[in-house]
Design a protein around this motif. Structure first.
Motif, mmCIF file in Angstrom:
data_model
loop_
_atom_site.group_PDB
_atom_site.id
_atom_site.type_symbol
_atom_site.label_atom_id
_atom_site.label_comp_id
_atom_site.label_asym_id
_atom_site.label_seq_id
_atom_site.Cartn_x
_atom_site.Cartn_y
_atom_site.Cartn_z
ATOM 1 N N LYS A 1 -19.376 -1.777 -6.844
ATOM 2 C CA LYS A 1 -19.323 -2.868 -5.873
ATOM 3 C C LYS A 1 -19.777 -4.194 -6.472
ATOM 4 N N LYS A 2 -20.376 -4.142 -7.645
ATOM 5 C CA LYS A 2 -20.856 -5.362 -8.284
ATOM 6 C C LYS A 2 -19.685 -6.164 -8.840
ATOM 7 N N PRO A 3 -19.791 -7.494 -8.848
ATOM 8 C CA PRO A 3 -18.688 -8.301 -9.387
ATOM 9 C C PRO A 3 -18.502 -8.087 -10.877
ATOM 10 N N ALA A 4 -17.247 -7.915 -11.293
ATOM 11 C CA ALA A 4 -16.892 -7.769 -12.706
ATOM 12 C C ALA A 4 -15.400 -7.975 -12.851
ATOM 13 N N SER A 5 -14.988 -8.525 -13.982
ATOM 14 C CA SER A 5 -13.569 -8.751 -14.245
ATOM 15 C C SER A 5 -12.908 -7.525 -14.857
ATOM 16 N N VAL A 6 -13.659 -6.794 -15.666
ATOM 17 C CA VAL A 6 -13.189 -5.565 -16.301
ATOM 18 C C VAL A 6 -14.308 -4.544 -16.204
ATOM 19 N N ARG A 7 -13.942 -3.300 -15.898
ATOM 20 C CA ARG A 7 -14.945 -2.238 -15.815
ATOM 21 C C ARG A 7 -14.572 -1.121 -16.793
ATOM 22 N N ILE A 8 -15.480 -0.840 -17.706
ATOM 23 C CA ILE A 8 -15.295 0.259 -18.645
ATOM 24 C C ILE A 8 -16.267 1.360 -18.271
ATOM 25 N N ILE A 9 -15.716 2.516 -17.918
ATOM 26 C CA ILE A 9 -16.548 3.648 -17.517
ATOM 27 C C ILE A 9 -16.506 4.698 -18.617
ATOM 28 N N VAL A 10 -17.664 4.994 -19.165
ATOM 29 C CA VAL A 10 -17.772 5.965 -20.249
ATOM 30 C C VAL A 10 -18.155 7.320 -19.679
ATOM 31 N N SER A 11 -17.276 8.295 -19.876
ATOM 32 C CA SER A 11 -17.540 9.690 -19.530
ATOM 33 C C SER A 11 -17.435 10.495 -20.815
ATOM 34 N N SER A 12 -18.467 11.231 -21.160
ATOM 35 C CA SER A 12 -18.422 11.931 -22.446
ATOM 36 C C SER A 12 -17.294 12.953 -22.497
ATOM 37 N N ILE A 13 -16.905 13.509 -21.344
ATOM 38 C CA ILE A 13 -15.816 14.493 -21.290
ATOM 39 C C ILE A 13 -14.592 13.890 -20.614
ATOM 40 N N GLN A 14 -13.423 14.456 -20.911
ATOM 41 C CA GLN A 14 -12.175 13.908 -20.387
ATOM 42 C C GLN A 14 -12.088 14.043 -18.865
ATOM 43 N N MET A 15 -11.512 13.005 -18.252
ATOM 44 C CA MET A 15 -11.354 12.988 -16.805
ATOM 45 C C MET A 15 -9.904 13.152 -16.370
ATOM 46 N N ILE A 16 -8.987 12.409 -16.954
ATOM 47 C CA ILE A 16 -7.596 12.432 -16.496
ATOM 48 C C ILE A 16 -6.869 13.676 -17.009
ATOM 49 N N ALA A 17 -6.935 13.925 -18.302
ATOM 50 C CA ALA A 17 -6.265 15.108 -18.863
ATOM 51 C C ALA A 17 -6.807 16.360 -18.194
ATOM 52 N N ASN A 18 -5.922 17.174 -17.627
ATOM 53 C CA ASN A 18 -6.365 18.294 -16.815
ATOM 54 C C ASN A 18 -5.809 19.638 -17.278
ATOM 55 N N GLU A 19 -4.956 19.609 -18.288
ATOM 56 C CA GLU A 19 -4.328 20.850 -18.738
ATOM 57 C C GLU A 19 -5.070 21.550 -19.881
ATOM 58 N N PRO A 20 -5.658 20.819 -20.843
ATOM 59 C CA PRO A 20 -6.403 21.513 -21.899
ATOM 60 C C PRO A 20 -7.507 22.382 -21.297
ATOM 61 N N LYS A 21 -7.781 23.516 -21.919
ATOM 62 C CA LYS A 21 -8.732 24.475 -21.352
ATOM 63 C C LYS A 21 -10.184 24.113 -21.621
ATOM 64 N N TYR A 22 -10.422 23.068 -22.373
ATOM 65 C CA TYR A 22 -11.787 22.734 -22.774
ATOM 66 C C TYR A 22 -12.566 22.083 -21.630
ATOM 67 N N GLU A 23 -13.836 21.741 -21.898
ATOM 68 C CA GLU A 23 -14.641 21.065 -20.890
ATOM 69 C C GLU A 23 -13.953 19.787 -20.424
ATOM 70 N N LYS A 24 -13.998 19.556 -19.127
ATOM 71 C CA LYS A 24 -13.338 18.383 -18.543
ATOM 72 C C LYS A 24 -13.757 18.260 -17.087
ATOM 73 N N TRP A 25 -13.448 17.112 -16.485
ATOM 74 C CA TRP A 25 -13.726 16.927 -15.069
ATOM 75 C C TRP A 25 -12.927 17.919 -14.230
ATOM 76 N N GLY A 26 -11.774 18.343 -14.746
ATOM 77 C CA GLY A 26 -10.955 19.302 -14.028
ATOM 78 C C GLY A 26 -11.622 20.645 -13.797
ATOM 79 N N ASN A 27 -12.732 20.949 -14.535
ATOM 80 C CA ASN A 27 -13.502 22.155 -14.251
ATOM 81 C C ASN A 27 -14.207 22.058 -12.896
ATOM 82 N N PHE A 28 -14.306 20.822 -12.393
ATOM 83 C CA PHE A 28 -14.937 20.549 -11.105
ATOM 84 C C PHE A 28 -13.973 19.680 -10.290
ATOM 85 N N PRO A 29 -12.911 20.273 -9.750
ATOM 86 C CA PRO A 29 -11.828 19.487 -9.152
ATOM 87 C C PRO A 29 -12.260 18.559 -8.013
ATOM 88 N N LYS A 30 -13.247 18.983 -7.230
ATOM 89 C CA LYS A 30 -13.708 18.106 -6.156
ATOM 90 C C LYS A 30 -14.416 16.868 -6.703
#
Length: 357
Positions: free
Chosen positions: A225-254
């Motif tokens: 909610k804070k003002p910013a022109s560009v937002r870079i969000i660092v997640s150590s594990i992949q969020m969008i890619a959902n098919e590889p079997k490795y650790e990812k946000w897709g392990n927790f779909p909700k």
């Protein structure tokens, strides 16, 4: 008989000595502290930044020549995405010693003196492969992380658990917000497939678990909610890619869907996700309903190249599995961000232009 008694006494004495030695080693591990002495560069928060380098997976026991190429790209800032050291096996303890080893690498020392760094952790600098909230060593790992990345101590409230934090860099109309998530400290258990116990990387969806935990989720909403022109969000594990079997946000779909919903709720613009972990580099794009395009760039690794190959319907172009780093260049006049995956000699392996709204 006497001979047997003497042998037994000798064995008991030796065992006690070994127990004492082990206890002393445990105390040394527990009490080990390392504070970096590198005269690292601070961030000028008033000046607009245009070039951000990022990467992950750097083993302190191996050479790290890629830092020369990263330095040659002349970034305004470097983001360490996790696995900044490897300290997840018994031979890589104490963690503090691994940070000391990192500081002895000449190419790394040189860039730390020239370029400001921000960092989060992944499992190997957290201290346990694929580790989550149940890791008994997490408080010691947190202490070592904050001792080494000393700026974090002044970036989080005293009462906060974990290491998540954020920075806003640049003037009002060119403000870049960098959000460093903690995907380890609060993360629920990964669910192993039946019959696959003890085999890493392949997990069932955990429908009820969390990655960030309630406090970090609330904090993230306030950050967006804070003002910013560009937002870079660092997640150590992949969020969008959902098919590889490795650790990812897709392990927790909700949790993954909760993130997408939060973008819609806060109407946060110009969000780009950066991730590491995978020992491959990739560019992914997904369409979030009622929000728009969302991009994720994975950069891994600094010196842990592997023969992994991936496919995912969200990938743009082929993955790159040699040593690599990412480079994001913001053109404020043309309102676009160009992001590249680069290897040795700054060879470009993949590239995407992201329009800024």
């Amino acid at each position: 008989m006497l001979k047997n008694v003497l042998i037994l006494i000798a064995l008991i004495v030796a065992g006690c000595a070994q127990t004492q030695k082990t206890a002393q080693q445990g105390e040394a591990t527990k009490d080990a502290v390392y504070v970096s002495m590198i005269p690292s560069r601070g961030i000028d928060y008033e000046t607009a930044i245009t070039t951000i380098a990022f990467g992950s997976c750097a083993n302190q026991d191996q050479p790290e020549p890629l830092w020369k190429d990263i330095s040659a790209a002349n970034p305004d800032l470097f983001l360490f995405l996790g696995d900044n050291i490897y300290a997840s096996t018994p031979t890589q303890k104490p963690i503090a010693e691994q940070y000391r080893k990192l500081d002895q690498i000449p190419e790394y020392r040189a860039i730390r003196e020239q370029v400001p760094f921000l960092a989060t952790w992944d499992d190997h600098d957290y201290g346990l492969r694929d580790g989550g909230k149940d890791w008994q060593g997490k408080e010691a790992a947190r202490r070592d992380f904050i001792n080494y990345w000393s700026y974090v101590r002044n970036s989080i409230p005293f009462e906060q658990n974990g290491i998540y934090h954020a920075k806003v860099i640049g003037p009002k109309k060119k403000a870049v917000q960098v959000i460093m998530l903690d995907t380890r400290y609060f993360r629920s258990a990964l669910l192993e497939k039946p019959g696959n116990e003890g085999k890493a990387y392949d997990y069932l969806p955990n429908e009820e678990g969390t990655i960030l935990g309630d406090a970090q989720w609330n904090w993230l909403e306030e950050q967006l909610k804070k003002p910013a022109s560009v937002r870079i969000i660092v997640s150590s594990i992949q969020m969008i890619a959902n098919e590889p079997k490795y650790e990812k946000w897709g392990n927790f779909p909700k949790e993954r869907q909760r993130f997408f919903d939060l973008l819609k709720k806060t109407k946060a613009k110009n969000v780009v996700i950066l991730s590491g972990d995978r020992h491959i580099a990739s560019i992914a794009k997904t369409q979030v309903k009622n929000y728009g395009d969302l991009y994720e760039i994975t950069a891994s690794s600094i010196n842990r190249a592997n023969s992994f190959s991936d496919s995912d319907k969200e990938y743009i172009g082929a993955v790159y599995n040699k040593e690599n780093f990412g480079l994001a260049s913001i053109d404020w006049k043309k309102k676009k961000m160009q992001v590249e995956i680069r290897g040795f000699n700054n060879e470009v392996a993949n590239r995407i232009d992201i329009p800024l709204r």
